[in-house]
Design a protein around this motif. Structure first.
Motif, mmCIF file in Angstrom:
data_model
loop_
_atom_site.group_PDB
_atom_site.id
_atom_site.type_symbol
_atom_site.label_atom_id
_atom_site.label_comp_id
_atom_site.label_asym_id
_atom_site.label_seq_id
_atom_site.Cartn_x
_atom_site.Cartn_y
_atom_site.Cartn_z
ATOM 1 N N HIS A 81 3.028 62.011 31.083
ATOM 2 C CA HIS A 81 4.182 61.875 30.196
ATOM 3 C C HIS A 81 3.709 61.201 28.911
ATOM 4 C CE1 HIS A 81 7.965 60.403 28.532
ATOM 5 N NE2 HIS A 81 8.508 61.413 29.178
ATOM 6 N N VAL A 82 4.126 61.741 27.773
ATOM 7 C CA VAL A 82 3.739 61.176 26.480
ATOM 8 C C VAL A 82 4.974 60.817 25.674
ATOM 9 C CG1 VAL A 82 1.533 62.389 26.348
ATOM 10 C CG2 VAL A 82 3.552 63.461 25.372
ATOM 11 N N ALA A 83 4.823 59.781 24.869
ATOM 12 C CA ALA A 83 5.854 59.403 23.902
ATOM 13 C C ALA A 83 5.361 59.837 22.527
ATOM 14 C CB ALA A 83 6.080 57.893 23.951
ATOM 15 N N SER A 84 6.202 59.728 21.535
ATOM 16 C CA SER A 84 5.831 60.199 20.199
ATOM 17 C C SER A 84 4.633 59.452 19.616
ATOM 18 C CB SER A 84 7.019 60.112 19.246
ATOM 19 O OG SER A 84 7.448 58.776 19.147
ATOM 20 N N ASP A 85 4.406 58.201 20.050
ATOM 21 C CA ASP A 85 3.291 57.420 19.517
ATOM 22 C C ASP A 85 2.052 57.413 20.432
ATOM 23 O OD1 ASP A 85 4.458 55.901 21.505
ATOM 24 O OD2 ASP A 85 4.355 54.029 20.391
ATOM 25 N N THR A 86 2.072 58.185 21.523
ATOM 26 C CA THR A 86 0.941 58.266 22.441
ATOM 27 C C THR A 86 -0.216 59.027 21.788
ATOM 28 O OG1 THR A 86 2.440 58.313 24.332
ATOM 29 C CG2 THR A 86 0.172 59.058 24.717
ATOM 30 N N THR A 105 8.109 63.611 22.611
ATOM 31 C CA THR A 105 8.214 62.984 23.920
ATOM 32 C C THR A 105 8.379 64.077 24.971
ATOM 33 O OG1 THR A 105 9.240 61.021 22.977
ATOM 34 C CG2 THR A 105 9.568 61.368 25.328
ATOM 35 N N GLY A 106 7.597 63.978 26.044
ATOM 36 C CA GLY A 106 7.686 64.963 27.118
ATOM 37 C C GLY A 106 6.495 64.877 28.046
ATOM 38 N N ARG A 107 6.286 65.970 28.811
ATOM 39 C CA ARG A 107 5.209 66.024 29.793
ATOM 40 C C ARG A 107 4.203 67.089 29.367
ATOM 41 N NH1 ARG A 107 4.383 69.101 34.251
ATOM 42 N NH2 ARG A 107 6.426 70.050 34.027
ATOM 43 N N THR A 130 9.408 69.242 26.701
ATOM 44 C CA THR A 130 10.249 68.145 26.199
ATOM 45 C C THR A 130 11.494 67.915 27.049
ATOM 46 O OG1 THR A 130 11.387 69.654 24.681
ATOM 47 C CG2 THR A 130 9.464 68.450 23.823
#
Length: 132
Positions: A81-86, A105-107, A130
């Motif tokens: 899972h990632v966020a916008s700042d990952t 944001t999503g997987r 998303t």
């Protein structure tokens, strides 16, 4: 008296007939460049469905999936899972290592490039779902 400073025609010398200048050609203009894409490539929907987004390369360079060659883990892998700042990867351009954020944001559902692969501006790097 003729010497090297006088022209051959002034000295009455005959030019070598086997050496003739070739035809003069005009340079051909290069084809027009295609329209430039935006400077920043934002994540864009993929063709899979409305919840699938592509993370694209914002520059030309070399894709790195890890922080360094000795790192055991990649920044992200399928299922993460990632966020916008990952940070999802690094792209090296002209000896500068640029951390690339997900900006969505999503997987992660697909990694579309290999480690140390050369990438072009706008090349899809990851697919992100998303809806998750």
């Amino acid at each position: 008296m003729c010497d090297i400073w006088n022209s051959a025609s002034a000295c009455g010398a005959v030019r070598n007939p086997s050496i003739t200048p070739g035809p003069v050609t005009q340079p051909v203009p290069a084809p027009a460049a295609p329209a430039a894409e935006p400077a920043v490539v934002a994540s864009q929907p993929a063709d899979d469905d409305e919840n699938t987004v592509l993370i694209k390369s914002p520059m030309v360079g070399t894709f790195y999936s890890k922080a360094n060659p000795e790192a055991a883990e990649a920044f992200v892998k399928v299922g993460d899972h990632v966020a916008s700042d990952t940070t999802v990867c690094i792209i090296e351009a002209m000896k500068v290592f640029n951390e690339i954020p997900a900006e969505v944001t999503g997987r992660i559902i697909a990694v579309l490039v290999e480690n140390e692969e050369a990438v072009e501006f706008g090349k899809p790097l990851f697919k992100v779902d998303t809806s998750k």
